[in-house]
Write an enzyme that holds these catalytic residues in place. Sequence first.
Site, short mmCIF file in Angstrom:
data_model
loop_
_atom_site.label_atom_id
_atom_site.label_comp_id
_atom_site.label_asym_id
_atom_site.label_seq_id
_atom_site.Cartn_x
_atom_site.Cartn_y
_atom_site.Cartn_z
CG HIS A 79 -0.46 0.02 2.54
ND1 HIS A 79 -0.19 1.18 3.23
CD2 HIS A 79 -0.13 -0.98 3.40
CE1 HIS A 79 0.27 0.90 4.44
NE2 HIS A 79 0.33 -0.41 4.57
CG ASP A 81 -2.46 4.06 2.80
OD1 ASP A 81 -2.22 3.04 2.13
OD2 ASP A 81 -3.02 4.02 3.91
CG ASP A 142 2.91 0.41 7.81
OD1 ASP A 142 2.42 0.00 6.76
OD2 ASP A 142 2.26 0.50 8.88
CD GLU A 176 -2.93 -1.50 5.62
OE1 GLU A 176 -2.94 -2.52 6.29
OE2 GLU A 176 -2.40 -0.45 6.03
CD GLU A 177 -1.15 2.25 7.79
OE1 GLU A 177 -1.82 1.90 8.77
OE2 GLU A 177 0.00 1.82 7.55
CG ASP A 199 1.97 -3.66 5.33
OD1 ASP A 199 2.89 -2.95 5.80
OD2 ASP A 199 0.77 -3.36 5.42
CG HIS A 382 1.18 3.30 12.38
ND1 HIS A 382 -0.09 2.85 12.66
CD2 HIS A 382 1.53 2.69 11.23
CE1 HIS A 382 -0.48 2.00 11.73
NE2 HIS A 382 0.50 1.88 10.84
ZN LIG Z 1 1.00 -1.32 6.41
#
Ligand SMILES: [Zn+2]
Length: 411
Positions: A79, A81, A142, A176-177, A199, A382
């Site tokens: 992903h 994003d 990520d 995705e997030e 991921d 994150h």
């Molecule tokens: Zn991820």
Amino acid sequence: MTNNLLDRFCRYVRVHTTADENSTTYPSTPSQLELGRMLADELRAMALRDAAQDKYGIVLATIPATVQHAAPCVAWIAHVDTSPETTGLNVKPQIHANYDGRDIVLPGDPSKVLRTADNPELLALKGKTIITTDGTTLLGADDKAGVAVIMEAAAHLAAHPEIPHGPIRVCFTCDEEIGRGVDHVDLKQLGAHVAYTLDGSGAGEIDGETFSADLATVTITGVNIHPSIGKGRMVNAIRLAGLFLDRLPRTCLSPETTEGREGFLHPYVIEGGVAQVKIKVLLRDFDTAKLAERPDVLRAVAKTVTAEFPRAAVDVAVTKQYRNMADGLKKEPRALKFAEEAMRRAGLEPKLTIVRGGTDGSRFTELGLPTPNLSTGEHNPHSPLEWTCLEEMQTAVRVLVELAKVWGAAR
Ligand SMILES: [Zn+2]
């Protein structure tokens, strides 16, 4: 030092692709389209001629088969994003070549220190190339580590037609997030027999199990009336919500007291007033049959409340969220077996791991496309303390190439 993979990774993390939960567009932020365009251009430059971005921003491309027989089609998914929990604007990747094994002070915010005491994996990577943030943003490994790994593996296969493999589909998703990663992926168009999301954390791990998940909404309805004349008439839903929460299991079945394969009930949102209160409760278990029994716990507690306050009503409504990937992987056991084989060929001892959460792969798998998740060098996602390791990403590239070969020999 020139390194294609490192260059790619740094190029991708510099594009601001933070997802936005409050947005109603798809993708939720336009800059995700920008990274997608860049990726489609780069894929076409590798001579993957059908590479294109669709109207939802999803990038698809095909690496044509080099074997003559009809080998199963494999999809590689990542992903573009990044999480809204920490900003991804102006990411300035810091490269620590030949990492010396000490704590890393992040230069943009020296209060942010990557301590080896909190990151034992970091110590094990002494001498490797570590990539961190400058402390003011997340890194976006990520899942741009996954994006870069897939791009590098695609470039490798495109440049080496002598490597035997079946058809490979490259797929980059958006949002995705914020839980929308699968929303606009057309599985027919993807046309894959099996898929892998890139991921995962560290190296050598295969996530083949996730939680099964439902959401319960508990609605407590009381009787509201002006407090001045409330005697014997008012039934305050807020007080009943307090009772209800207090009676939920606390020493077991809660995220605070469970780990490994244990499931839980987790009240995480409460809103309302005297007349009505709604409590949202996450229900999680690896065993889907057990998950189905969780609402009974809520209903039993609800009964004790309404028994005491017959003029109140407590309703428990359950909606389905996602299902344990392991349920759907049973139909194609090679999805895990071949990933283990590819990791061994890449020099790793594979570890089958379980995720106390869901992945896009849990939804893909439920929709009929078996999709385990593979390690791609992510750490501390994150967060401004996010980091990755170039050598772990390189290993993930080798795993993908080996995986293509293993599936290329299958039918
Ligand atoms: Zn991820």
